[in-house]
Design a protein around this motif. Structure first.
Motif, mmCIF file in Angstrom:
data_model
loop_
_atom_site.group_PDB
_atom_site.id
_atom_site.type_symbol
_atom_site.label_atom_id
_atom_site.label_comp_id
_atom_site.label_asym_id
_atom_site.label_seq_id
_atom_site.Cartn_x
_atom_site.Cartn_y
_atom_site.Cartn_z
ATOM 1 N N UNK A 39 -17.095 -2.713 -17.842
ATOM 2 C CA UNK A 39 -17.856 -2.726 -16.583
ATOM 3 C C UNK A 39 -16.912 -2.505 -15.412
ATOM 4 N N UNK A 40 -17.276 -1.597 -14.505
ATOM 5 C CA UNK A 40 -16.412 -1.264 -13.382
ATOM 6 C C UNK A 40 -16.361 -2.408 -12.385
ATOM 7 N N UNK A 41 -15.144 -2.726 -11.924
ATOM 8 C CA UNK A 41 -14.966 -3.809 -10.978
ATOM 9 C C UNK A 41 -15.496 -3.414 -9.601
ATOM 10 N N UNK A 42 -16.107 -4.360 -8.859
ATOM 11 C CA UNK A 42 -16.594 -4.034 -7.512
ATOM 12 C C UNK A 42 -15.425 -3.717 -6.581
ATOM 13 N N UNK A 43 -15.702 -2.873 -5.590
ATOM 14 C CA UNK A 43 -14.680 -2.500 -4.623
ATOM 15 C C UNK A 43 -14.426 -3.631 -3.638
ATOM 16 N N UNK A 44 -13.265 -3.555 -2.988
ATOM 17 C CA UNK A 44 -13.003 -4.481 -1.894
ATOM 18 C C UNK A 44 -14.032 -4.261 -0.787
ATOM 19 N N UNK A 45 -14.510 -5.341 -0.225
ATOM 20 C CA UNK A 45 -15.456 -5.227 0.881
ATOM 21 C C UNK A 45 -14.694 -5.022 2.190
ATOM 22 N N UNK A 46 -15.342 -4.340 3.118
ATOM 23 C CA UNK A 46 -14.801 -4.150 4.477
ATOM 24 C C UNK A 46 -13.430 -3.473 4.444
ATOM 25 N N UNK A 47 -13.337 -2.383 3.677
ATOM 26 C CA UNK A 47 -12.112 -1.593 3.621
ATOM 27 C C UNK A 47 -12.356 -0.241 4.274
ATOM 28 N N UNK A 48 -11.398 0.208 5.069
ATOM 29 C CA UNK A 48 -11.468 1.522 5.690
ATOM 30 C C UNK A 48 -10.313 2.382 5.182
ATOM 31 N N UNK A 49 -10.645 3.600 4.753
ATOM 32 C CA UNK A 49 -9.639 4.574 4.335
ATOM 33 C C UNK A 49 -9.226 5.381 5.560
ATOM 34 N N UNK B 45 -6.900 -0.692 -5.506
ATOM 35 C CA UNK B 45 -7.843 -1.692 -5.012
ATOM 36 C C UNK B 45 -7.737 -2.994 -5.798
ATOM 37 N N UNK B 46 -7.528 -2.901 -7.098
ATOM 38 C CA UNK B 46 -7.372 -4.105 -7.903
ATOM 39 C C UNK B 46 -6.082 -4.838 -7.552
ATOM 40 N N UNK B 47 -5.013 -4.084 -7.289
ATOM 41 C CA UNK B 47 -3.742 -4.713 -6.922
ATOM 42 C C UNK B 47 -3.856 -5.481 -5.618
ATOM 43 N N UNK B 48 -4.721 -4.994 -4.727
ATOM 44 C CA UNK B 48 -4.889 -5.657 -3.424
ATOM 45 C C UNK B 48 -5.579 -7.004 -3.541
ATOM 46 N N UNK C 26 9.009 8.185 -0.593
ATOM 47 C CA UNK C 26 8.085 7.989 0.517
ATOM 48 C C UNK C 26 6.907 7.124 0.110
ATOM 49 N N UNK C 27 5.940 7.005 1.008
ATOM 50 C CA UNK C 27 4.755 6.190 0.771
ATOM 51 C C UNK C 27 3.539 7.103 0.728
ATOM 52 N N UNK C 28 2.902 7.210 -0.440
ATOM 53 C CA UNK C 28 1.730 8.075 -0.558
ATOM 54 C C UNK C 28 0.415 7.325 -0.539
ATOM 55 N N UNK C 29 0.474 6.021 -0.527
ATOM 56 C CA UNK C 29 -0.698 5.195 -0.262
ATOM 57 C C UNK C 29 -0.185 3.841 0.195
ATOM 58 N N UNK C 30 -0.847 3.280 1.181
ATOM 59 C CA UNK C 30 -0.454 1.974 1.704
ATOM 60 C C UNK C 30 -1.723 1.189 1.985
ATOM 61 N N UNK C 31 -1.923 0.106 1.228
ATOM 62 C CA UNK C 31 -3.108 -0.728 1.372
ATOM 63 C C UNK C 31 -2.674 -2.074 1.925
ATOM 64 N N UNK D 32 3.675 -8.477 -1.989
ATOM 65 C CA UNK D 32 3.750 -7.018 -1.972
ATOM 66 C C UNK D 32 3.996 -6.488 -3.379
ATOM 67 N N UNK D 33 3.341 -5.399 -3.710
ATOM 68 C CA UNK D 33 3.639 -4.747 -4.975
ATOM 69 C C UNK D 33 3.741 -3.241 -4.761
ATOM 70 N N UNK D 34 4.675 -2.625 -5.486
ATOM 71 C CA UNK D 34 4.881 -1.183 -5.440
ATOM 72 C C UNK D 34 4.451 -0.579 -6.770
ATOM 73 N N UNK D 35 3.703 0.503 -6.697
ATOM 74 C CA UNK D 35 3.164 1.151 -7.884
ATOM 75 C C UNK D 35 3.694 2.578 -7.997
ATOM 76 N N UNK D 36 3.946 2.989 -9.223
ATOM 77 C CA UNK D 36 4.288 4.380 -9.502
ATOM 78 C C UNK D 36 3.090 4.992 -10.229
ATOM 79 N N UNK D 37 2.308 5.749 -9.494
ATOM 80 C CA UNK D 37 1.098 6.355 -10.035
ATOM 81 C C UNK D 37 1.292 7.867 -10.077
ATOM 82 N N UNK D 38 1.189 8.479 -11.256
ATOM 83 C CA UNK D 38 1.590 9.878 -11.433
ATOM 84 C C UNK D 38 0.953 10.864 -10.466
ATOM 85 N N UNK D 39 -0.358 10.787 -10.280
ATOM 86 C CA UNK D 39 -1.021 11.757 -9.413
ATOM 87 C C UNK D 39 -0.748 11.466 -7.931
#
Length: 221
Positions: free
Chosen positions: A1-11, A125-128, A142-147, A177-184
């Motif tokens: 089952x897919x986890x619900x998204x964080x509420x009140x998040x802006x991209x 989103x899960x890491x957050x 560099x930073x390719x996503x910052x939540x 804080x956590x840093x992720x290495x995500x291929x894409x």
């Protein structure tokens, strides 16, 4: 089952004028080709979030009225920033807007990721849920996503080795804080090698900008 998204998040998607984008590809692509590539990547980013994460709001910050008009057609919020003070200043303004609108979380995504992957965004989103600051590192440090939670949790230090700078700033503030290495997410298109890799992964999409292996000039195919 897919986890619900964080509420009140802006991209938040920063995007400079296409005429000034992709300068590091000037040796292998014409001005018109670079502008077309920048627009293609940007619109693909808007479409991805509109259809894969329809419940999330998107804010585009740009110095281009053309870009903001395109963003608005895709249902995004828009913020004009003349860009004279650079990316970090533009993101400061975007963060102020996001905070004033009552968002609890902010996800900054560049406009030039070659392949956005739904599962990787879910990983962020899960890491957050466990971290105040989540960083998806680019291949060059560099930073390719910052939540960030809240949006203004740390100051923005985009530039050389920004992933380390963001991590250090979070540590100084005592934040989780956590840093992720995500291929894409690690592959943004800045240089000719990036474009060649993207073309190998998605030949039909990027064939217009295929670079000849020896001349490094655009091949019109």
């Amino acid at each position: 089952m897919e986890q619900p998204l964080l509420k009140k998040l802006c991209v938040v998607i920063p995007m400079k004028s296409p005429s000034r984008a992709k300068q590091r590809l000037a040796s292998c692509l014409s001005d018109a080709s670079r502008e077309k590539l920048a627009l293609n990547l940007f619109e693909s980013t808007l479409v991805f979030f509109r259809y894969e994460f329809a419940s999330l709001d998107v804010l585009v910050v740009s110095d281009s009225r053309e870009i903001l008009a395109l963003a608005q057609r895709h249902g995004a919020l828009c913020l004009f920033d003349e860009g004279s003070l650079g990316l970090n200043s533009a993101l400061d303004r975007a963060c102020q807007r996001v905070t004033s609108l009552g968002y609890a979380h902010q996800l900054i995504i560049p406009s030039d990721i070659a392949w956005l992957d739904k599962q990787e965004i879910h990983t962020l989103l899960m890491a957050a849920r466990e971290s105040d600051v989540v960083i998806a590192e680019a291949k060059d440090g560099g930073t390719n996503a910052l939540l960030t939670t809240p949006p203004s949790a740390i100051a923005f230090h985009y530039g050389v080795h920004s992933a380390l700078s963001h991590h250090q700033h979070a540590a100084r503030r005592g934040l989780r804080c956590c840093s992720l290495q995500l291929p894409h997410l690690s592959l943004d298109i800045d240089q000719s090698d990036d474009l060649e890799q993207a073309t190998q992964q998605q030949p039909n999409r990027f064939k217009t900008w295929r670079i000849a292996p020896q001349s490094k000039e655009r091949s019109y195919v």
